[in-house]
Design a protein around this motif. Structure first.
Motif, PDB file in Angstrom:
ATOM      1  N   THR A   1      -5.501 -12.128   3.643  1.00  0.00           N
ATOM      2  CA  THR A   1      -4.563 -12.556   2.604  1.00  0.00           C
ATOM      3  C   THR A   1      -5.096 -12.244   1.210  1.00  0.00           C
ATOM      4  O   THR A   1      -4.328 -11.911   0.305  1.00  0.00           O
ATOM      5  N   GLY A   2      -6.401 -12.332   1.041  1.00  0.00           N
ATOM      6  CA  GLY A   2      -6.981 -11.986  -0.253  1.00  0.00           C
ATOM      7  C   GLY A   2      -6.732 -10.539  -0.626  1.00  0.00           C
ATOM      8  O   GLY A   2      -6.505 -10.221  -1.804  1.00  0.00           O
ATOM      9  N   TRP A   3      -6.790  -9.661   0.366  1.00  0.00           N
ATOM     10  CA  TRP A   3      -6.477  -8.249   0.103  1.00  0.00           C
ATOM     11  C   TRP A   3      -5.033  -8.113  -0.344  1.00  0.00           C
ATOM     12  O   TRP A   3      -4.734  -7.384  -1.291  1.00  0.00           O
ATOM     13  N   VAL A   4      -4.129  -8.775   0.368  1.00  0.00           N
ATOM     14  CA  VAL A   4      -2.702  -8.696   0.036  1.00  0.00           C
ATOM     15  C   VAL A   4      -2.482  -9.150  -1.398  1.00  0.00           C
ATOM     16  O   VAL A   4      -1.794  -8.479  -2.182  1.00  0.00           O
ATOM     17  N   ARG A   5      -3.064 -10.285  -1.757  1.00  0.00           N
ATOM     18  CA  ARG A   5      -2.862 -10.845  -3.097  1.00  0.00           C
ATOM     19  C   ARG A   5      -3.412  -9.912  -4.175  1.00  0.00           C
ATOM     20  O   ARG A   5      -2.722  -9.588  -5.150  1.00  0.00           O
ATOM     21  N   ARG A   6      -4.658  -9.476  -4.019  1.00  0.00           N
ATOM     22  CA  ARG A   6      -5.293  -8.673  -5.072  1.00  0.00           C
ATOM     23  C   ARG A   6      -4.647  -7.298  -5.205  1.00  0.00           C
ATOM     24  O   ARG A   6      -4.398  -6.829  -6.318  1.00  0.00           O
ATOM     25  N   LEU A   7      -4.381  -6.661  -4.086  1.00  0.00           N
ATOM     26  CA  LEU A   7      -3.797  -5.316  -4.138  1.00  0.00           C
ATOM     27  C   LEU A   7      -2.378  -5.337  -4.687  1.00  0.00           C
ATOM     28  O   LEU A   7      -1.991  -4.470  -5.477  1.00  0.00           O
ATOM     29  N   SER A   8      -1.591  -6.340  -4.288  1.00  0.00           N
ATOM     30  CA  SER A   8      -0.214  -6.420  -4.766  1.00  0.00           C
ATOM     31  C   SER A   8      -0.164  -6.745  -6.256  1.00  0.00           C
ATOM     32  O   SER A   8       0.651  -6.177  -6.999  1.00  0.00           O
ATOM     33  N   ALA A   9      -1.035  -7.650  -6.692  1.00  0.00           N
ATOM     34  CA  ALA A   9      -1.087  -7.969  -8.122  1.00  0.00           C
ATOM     35  C   ALA A   9      -1.478  -6.737  -8.936  1.00  0.00           C
ATOM     36  O   ALA A   9      -0.974  -6.528 -10.052  1.00  0.00           O
ATOM     37  N   PHE A  10      -2.362  -5.923  -8.380  1.00  0.00           N
ATOM     38  CA  PHE A  10      -2.757  -4.688  -9.059  1.00  0.00           C
ATOM     39  C   PHE A  10      -1.598  -3.692  -9.080  1.00  0.00           C
ATOM     40  O   PHE A  10      -1.278  -3.115 -10.126  1.00  0.00           O
ATOM     41  N   LEU A  11      -0.955  -3.493  -7.929  1.00  0.00           N
ATOM     42  CA  LEU A  11       0.079  -2.461  -7.858  1.00  0.00           C
ATOM     43  C   LEU A  11       1.273  -2.789  -8.741  1.00  0.00           C
ATOM     44  O   LEU A  11       1.791  -1.902  -9.422  1.00  0.00           O
ATOM     45  N   ILE A  12       1.718  -4.045  -8.757  1.00  0.00           N
ATOM     46  CA  ILE A  12       2.908  -4.366  -9.549  1.00  0.00           C
ATOM     47  C   ILE A  12       2.670  -4.105 -11.026  1.00  0.00           C
ATOM     48  O   ILE A  12       3.615  -3.837 -11.782  1.00  0.00           O
ATOM     49  N   ARG A  13       1.408  -4.127 -11.439  1.00  0.00           N
ATOM     50  CA  ARG A  13       1.071  -3.858 -12.844  1.00  0.00           C
ATOM     51  C   ARG A  13       0.736  -2.389 -13.092  1.00  0.00           C
ATOM     52  O   ARG A  13       0.513  -2.001 -14.249  1.00  0.00           O
ATOM     53  N   ASN A  14       0.683  -1.602 -12.040  1.00  0.00           N
ATOM     54  CA  ASN A  14       0.276  -0.190 -12.185  1.00  0.00           C
ATOM     55  C   ASN A  14       1.129   0.749 -11.343  1.00  0.00           C
ATOM     56  O   ASN A  14       0.649   1.770 -10.857  1.00  0.00           O
ATOM     57  N   LEU A  15       2.403   0.400 -11.163  1.00  0.00           N
ATOM     58  CA  LEU A  15       3.278   1.225 -10.325  1.00  0.00           C
ATOM     59  C   LEU A  15       3.379   2.655 -10.829  1.00  0.00           C
ATOM     60  O   LEU A  15       3.449   3.601 -10.033  1.00  0.00           O
ATOM     61  N   ASN A  16       3.387   2.818 -12.123  1.00  0.00           N
ATOM     62  CA  ASN A  16       3.537   4.159 -12.686  1.00  0.00           C
ATOM     63  C   ASN A  16       2.424   5.092 -12.231  1.00  0.00           C
ATOM     64  O   ASN A  16       2.666   6.274 -11.948  1.00  0.00           O
ATOM     65  N   ASP A  17       1.210   4.576 -12.106  1.00  0.00           N
ATOM     66  CA  ASP A  17       0.059   5.421 -11.790  1.00  0.00           C
ATOM     67  C   ASP A  17      -0.406   5.331 -10.341  1.00  0.00           C
ATOM     68  O   ASP A  17      -1.092   6.232  -9.859  1.00  0.00           O
ATOM     69  N   TYR A  18      -0.069   4.260  -9.637  1.00  0.00           N
ATOM     70  CA  TYR A  18      -0.672   4.017  -8.320  1.00  0.00           C
ATOM     71  C   TYR A  18       0.338   3.890  -7.173  1.00  0.00           C
ATOM     72  O   TYR A  18      -0.019   3.429  -6.103  1.00  0.00           O
ATOM     73  N   ARG A  19       1.573   4.331  -7.385  1.00  0.00           N
ATOM     74  CA  ARG A  19       2.552   4.192  -6.300  1.00  0.00           C
ATOM     75  C   ARG A  19       2.311   5.178  -5.164  1.00  0.00           C
ATOM     76  O   ARG A  19       2.924   5.074  -4.107  1.00  0.00           O
ATOM     77  N   LYS A  20       1.434   6.139  -5.383  1.00  0.00           N
ATOM     78  CA  LYS A  20       1.073   7.113  -4.349  1.00  0.00           C
ATOM     79  C   LYS A  20      -0.440   7.118  -4.162  1.00  0.00           C
ATOM     80  O   LYS A  20      -1.185   6.575  -4.968  1.00  0.00           O
ATOM     81  N   GLY A  21      -0.889   7.756  -3.079  1.00  0.00           N
ATOM     82  CA  GLY A  21      -2.319   7.941  -2.862  1.00  0.00           C
ATOM     83  C   GLY A  21      -2.993   6.881  -2.020  1.00  0.00           C
ATOM     84  O   GLY A  21      -4.203   6.935  -1.810  1.00  0.00           O
ATOM     85  N   PHE A  22      -2.216   5.898  -1.501  1.00  0.00           N
ATOM     86  CA  PHE A  22      -2.814   4.864  -0.657  1.00  0.00           C
ATOM     87  C   PHE A  22      -3.239   5.494   0.670  1.00  0.00           C
ATOM     88  O   PHE A  22      -2.618   6.444   1.144  1.00  0.00           O
ATOM     89  N   PRO A  23      -4.299   5.003   1.304  1.00  0.00           N
ATOM     90  CA  PRO A  23      -4.793   5.636   2.538  1.00  0.00           C
ATOM     91  C   PRO A  23      -3.752   5.725   3.650  1.00  0.00           C
ATOM     92  O   PRO A  23      -2.820   4.921   3.732  1.00  0.00           O
ATOM     93  N   ASP A  24      -3.962   6.711   4.517  1.00  0.00           N
ATOM     94  CA  ASP A  24      -3.013   7.007   5.593  1.00  0.00           C
ATOM     95  C   ASP A  24      -2.863   5.876   6.594  1.00  0.00           C
ATOM     96  O   ASP A  24      -1.754   5.553   7.027  1.00  0.00           O
ATOM     97  N   LEU A  25      -3.988   5.299   7.013  1.00  0.00           N
ATOM     98  CA  LEU A  25      -3.995   4.410   8.168  1.00  0.00           C
ATOM     99  C   LEU A  25      -4.402   2.991   7.803  1.00  0.00           C
ATOM    100  O   LEU A  25      -5.223   2.775   6.920  1.00  0.00           O
ATOM    101  N   PHE A  26      -3.833   2.038   8.549  1.00  0.00           N
ATOM    102  CA  PHE A  26      -4.351   0.687   8.586  1.00  0.00           C
ATOM    103  C   PHE A  26      -4.761   0.387  10.013  1.00  0.00           C
ATOM    104  O   PHE A  26      -4.017   0.675  10.957  1.00  0.00           O
ATOM    105  N   LEU A  27      -5.961  -0.191  10.188  1.00  0.00           N
ATOM    106  CA  LEU A  27      -6.444  -0.553  11.518  1.00  0.00           C
ATOM    107  C   LEU A  27      -6.950  -1.983  11.525  1.00  0.00           C
ATOM    108  O   LEU A  27      -7.598  -2.432  10.573  1.00  0.00           O
TER     109      LEU A  27
END
Length: 198
Positions: free
Chosen positions: A126-152
């Motif tokens: 859950t900490g990953w979800v919170r931190r990553l989402s808070a980051f992305l919503i503030r940086n959509l212009n620059d970070y909406r692409k490039g996330f890793p291919d896989l989740f395991l």
């Protein structure tokens, strides 16, 4: 589904054979979906000029650099509501239930049909979800692409993000930027590069 013969699915299949668990080739859809569910209220807030016709599926400025700065209060309200893990999970579950199938350019309903939201929230810390989402919503212009291919998510409950590169592929600048974010946030992620063997 890792039956399709791609380098990503080869790596996914190999890692799961070695360590057990489950995984999916989700790329940018995963984090964008989490972010869209958490911040739905901010995305669709009645900000002046953001919506000019009733058929819009997103505000005009969603991918603009000033998106977050014009919605500071909305973001803060959401984050205060979801300050603890249980509240964050409940917010995401409530949003998914209430908005299921409603167009939102960040949310992939198909992804949530492949793996249920409950399963995602059990597998991804859950900490990953919170931190990553808070980051992305503030940086959509620059970070909406490039996330890793896989989740395991392995049998021992470890989770990680994996970027896969074929023998002739190189990691791109946007992908490097994401790995700096993972390092700074203490999130498990790595690059696996395949080599040609004789």
């Amino acid at each position: 589904n890792y039956e399709t013969p791609t380098v990503e699915n080869f790596v996914l299949h190999t890692l799961l054979q070695e360590q057990g668990g489950w995984g999916i080739h989700s790329e940018n859809a995963l984090l964008k979906t989490f972010t869209g569910l958490i911040y739905w209220g901010a995305i669709f807030a009645p900000v002046p000029g953001a919506f000019t016709n009733p058929f819009q599926s997103a505000p005009h400025d969603l991918m603009a650099p000033e998106f977050a700065s014009t919605r500071v209060k909305q973001l803060q309200t959401i984050e205060a509501r979801a300050a603890d893990d249980r509240a964050l999970v409940e917010l995401m579950q409530d949003t998914a239930s209430e908005k299921w199938g409603t167009a939102n350019p960040l949310v992939s309903w198909g992804l949530l049909q492949s793996v249920s939201l409950d399963d995602w929230l059990e597998a991804v810390p859950t900490g990953w979800v919170r931190r990553l989402s808070a980051f992305l919503i503030r940086n959509l212009n620059d970070y909406r692409k490039g996330f890793p291919d896989l989740f395991l998510c392995y049998d021992d409950h470890r989770a990680e993000f994996v970027e896969v590169k074929g023998p002739t592929d190189q990691i791109q600048p946007q992908q490097r930027a994401w790995f700096r974010v993972f390092r700074d946030m203490g999130i498990d992620a790595r690059v696996i590069k395949l080599k040609i063997t004789k």
